[in-house]
Design a protein around this motif. Structure first.
Motif: not given
Length: 172
Positions: A60-81
């Motif tokens: 799902r979209p994160g708090p800033l542009a081009r950022t996302y919160e991703v659940l990968f195998h149950g672990q939370r990742f902050e993703v930045f494009v």
């Protein structure tokens, strides 16, 4: 330590994320029988990843542009494009508990479709532990990700049929 010479020469590695600085590095490539824009659209649609990327159950979209919160195998990742050059290049970084990753994609038009290259640099204690317990973990994920990208791209209205192979890097 991964062999940095296996990295594709056209990948732009951000500071601190070159293959020589990785705890795990691997790369895969395929010919996707669809235009680069088709594959790029799938890769750039981060909220759509749970529908086809192995291990991702939420994005799902994160708090800033081009950022996302991703659940990968149950672990939370902050993703930045970080790098997005439509329809040729896409690079993103992810930070999770004990792991940092940078994944780069290159999409080049070739006769009959797209030559796709994906490369990952992974750092951190979790990457070190996985490398000991399951040395092929990252290459396995890259191969699955690439196979699904191929299948979805080629089943699109402008898709076709193709071939895939894993290359380079250490056994990750």
């Amino acid at each position: 330590m991964p062999d940095a010479s296996d990295s594709h020469r056209d990948i732009h590695w951000p500071s601190g994320f070159s293959p020589a600085q990785a705890h795990s590095f691997c790369q895969a490539e395929a010919v996707v029988h669809a235009p680069p824009a088709t594959a790029f659209a799938l890769l750039a649609d981060v909220p759509g990843w749970p529908g086809w990327v192995p291990g991702i159950t939420e994005a799902r979209p994160g708090p800033l542009a081009r950022t996302y919160e991703v659940l990968f195998h149950g672990q939370r990742f902050e993703v930045f494009v970080g790098e997005q050059v439509t329809p040729r290049r896409l690079g993103w970084s992810g930070v999770g508990a004990g792991v940092q990753v940078y994944q780069a994609w290159l999409l080049t038009a070739v006769g009959g479709g797209t030559h796709a290259v994906v490369a990952n640099v992974v750092r951190g204690p979790a990457a070190k532990s996985l490398a000991v317990l399951f040395p092929e973990w990252e290459q396995h994920l890259n191969t699955l990700w690439m196979a699904r990208l191929k299948r979805l791209s080629e089943s699109a209205p402008d898709g076709g049929d193709g071939s895939m192979r894993a290359v380079g890097g250490s056994p990750c």
